[in-house]
Design an enzyme around this catalytic site. Sequence first.
Site, PDB file in Angstrom:
ATOM      1  N   TRP A 103      29.146   8.748  93.796  1.00 24.46           N
ATOM      2  CA  TRP A 103      27.753   9.040  93.427  1.00 24.46           C
ATOM      3  C   TRP A 103      27.261  10.314  94.080  1.00 24.46           C
ATOM      4  O   TRP A 103      26.494  11.074  93.482  1.00 24.46           O
ATOM      5  CB  TRP A 103      26.851   7.844  93.730  1.00 24.46           C
ATOM      6  CG  TRP A 103      27.142   6.719  92.788  1.00 24.46           C
ATOM      7  CD1 TRP A 103      27.677   5.502  93.097  1.00 24.46           C
ATOM      8  CD2 TRP A 103      26.971   6.716  91.351  1.00 24.46           C
ATOM      9  NE1 TRP A 103      27.837   4.751  91.955  1.00 24.46           N
ATOM     10  CE2 TRP A 103      27.417   5.462  90.877  1.00 24.46           C
ATOM     11  CE3 TRP A 103      26.489   7.648  90.435  1.00 24.46           C
ATOM     12  CZ2 TRP A 103      27.389   5.118  89.512  1.00 24.46           C
ATOM     13  CZ3 TRP A 103      26.463   7.312  89.079  1.00 24.46           C
ATOM     14  CH2 TRP A 103      26.908   6.058  88.632  1.00 24.46           C
ATOM     15  N   ASP A 172      19.655   8.900  97.882  1.00 25.97           N
ATOM     16  CA  ASP A 172      19.898   7.989  96.770  1.00 25.97           C
ATOM     17  C   ASP A 172      20.137   6.609  97.385  1.00 25.97           C
ATOM     18  O   ASP A 172      21.123   6.402  98.079  1.00 25.97           O
ATOM     19  CB  ASP A 172      21.135   8.468  95.994  1.00 25.97           C
ATOM     20  CG  ASP A 172      21.520   7.526  94.862  1.00 25.97           C
ATOM     21  OD1 ASP A 172      20.857   6.492  94.675  1.00 25.97           O
ATOM     22  OD2 ASP A 172      22.508   7.846  94.162  1.00 25.97           O
ATOM     23  N   LYS A 196      20.162  -2.508  90.641  1.00 24.75           N
ATOM     24  CA  LYS A 196      21.124  -3.051  91.594  1.00 24.75           C
ATOM     25  C   LYS A 196      20.498  -4.156  92.440  1.00 24.75           C
ATOM     26  O   LYS A 196      21.190  -5.054  92.873  1.00 24.75           O
ATOM     27  CB  LYS A 196      21.661  -1.955  92.524  1.00 24.75           C
ATOM     28  CG  LYS A 196      22.163  -0.707  91.816  1.00 24.75           C
ATOM     29  CD  LYS A 196      23.472  -0.901  91.095  1.00 24.75           C
ATOM     30  CE  LYS A 196      23.772   0.206  90.083  1.00 24.75           C
ATOM     31  NZ  LYS A 196      23.884   1.551  90.643  1.00 24.75           N
TER      32      LYS A 196
HETATM   33  C1  LIG Z   1      24.323   2.939  89.950  1.00 27.39           C
HETATM   34  C2  LIG Z   1      24.115   4.121  90.796  1.00 27.39           C
HETATM   35  C3  LIG Z   1      23.671   5.342  90.263  1.00 27.39           C
HETATM   36  C4  LIG Z   1      23.441   5.544  88.786  1.00 27.39           C
HETATM   37  O1  LIG Z   1      22.287   4.874  88.423  1.00 27.39           O
HETATM   38  P1  LIG Z   1      21.688   4.956  86.934  1.00 27.39           P
HETATM   39  O2  LIG Z   1      20.410   4.185  87.120  1.00 27.39           O
HETATM   40  O3  LIG Z   1      22.674   4.319  86.045  1.00 27.39           O
HETATM   41  O4  LIG Z   1      21.443   6.366  86.609  1.00 27.39           O
HETATM   42  C5  LIG Z   1      23.471   6.383  91.130  1.00 27.39           C
HETATM   43  N1  LIG Z   1      23.684   6.263  92.450  1.00 27.39           N
HETATM   44  C6  LIG Z   1      24.110   5.103  92.999  1.00 27.39           C
HETATM   45  C7  LIG Z   1      24.340   5.021  94.477  1.00 27.39           C
HETATM   46  C8  LIG Z   1      24.335   4.000  92.188  1.00 27.39           C
HETATM   47  O5  LIG Z   1      24.749   2.842  92.728  1.00 27.39           O
END
Ligand SMILES: *Cc1c(COP(=O)(O)O)cnc(C)c1O
Length: 362
Positions: A103, A172, A196
Amino acid sequence: MNNRIYNFSAGPCTLPLEVLEEAQAELVDYKGAGMSLIEMSHRGKDFMDVYDETISLTRSIFNVPDDFSVLFLQGGATLQFSMVPMNLLNEGKRAAYVDSGHWARSAITDAESYGDVYVAWDGKDNNYSRMPKTDEIELKDNTTYLHITSNETIGGVRFHEWPEVEVPIVSDMSSDYMSRPIRWKNFGLVYGGVQKNLGPAGLAIVFIRDTLLRDINRNQGKYLRYDIHAEKNSMFNTPPVFPIYIVGKVLKWMSKIGGIHVIERVAEEKARLLYFAIDESNGYYQCPVQKDCRSIMNVVFRLPTPALENEFVKQASLEGLANLKGHRSVGGCRASIYNAMPRDGVETLAAFMDIFQANNPI
Ligand SMILES: *Cc1c(COP(=O)(O)O)cnc(C)c1O
């Protein structure tokens, strides 16, 4: 009676049963309105009540300081890979990124389209098995922010302690959102998709410190500007009403079970059960992540051979333990144990791991 299984999916993922049942009961006729909440005007009283309550719960559960705006945006965490540099990375400045895995690399690649970006710590040298300590992060002059990925969902690596640096941190937190309290003083901007830990896909929550809003780049389409969303309280256009409604319910559930500190303790205990099963297996199960950087949300592990891994995933699924296959880019197995995964599910998995090992010796 219900026939729900234990769903270890990395996202979208399991949500609290009582939240789903409540939403189901309200869906067709929302509190006597004769229509559902997702059929109403987003500026009407019924939705605005839900909306305001969801923002205020977000602030209180996560202890968000007053000088941060809370934004509800679409486009998932992925749009933030672009919005962050589009807004914050001005001419003559550069942005530092920690490359901690899948990511982080996605965030870096997008940022490179918008400005001067460099890698301040590269996890590749350790095969992405750990996060950096503060003194390993090398910041250059004119750095406007440091971007980190709090928890790498695929690699199963997390920052146990966040870095202490002079520049604002942008993080993030998609996969450890609201599983642990945040030390806000370290951060300028925090973002994450909600699917998540907090709700259905379709909503990202962004927290941005007001001082960062002052200098943002205004030379772009309105939807892409943080300052516009902050001014309009995220009502610049139609917000994603259904995810916001469900997130509100998940937050109420979180608050009912004791809030962020209880959630964190429970998450640590659940993770400990699985890492114990791995570490006590005499090497049958192996976690490739350095101990002090192991994720408490995404537990990754290998078995002695890919064939055994396939068999493990297949048999687990027959036992009602679903979605344990690792991400296709790394293979192996992964158990995602977000907030709504009951401890029971984790105990059942740990017991299954022991039985599988006994039945399938090397
Ligand atoms: C799932 C995830 C993403 C992508 O998320 P989307 O909502 O599908 O754009 C980005 N960063 C991390 C750490 C993730 O777990």
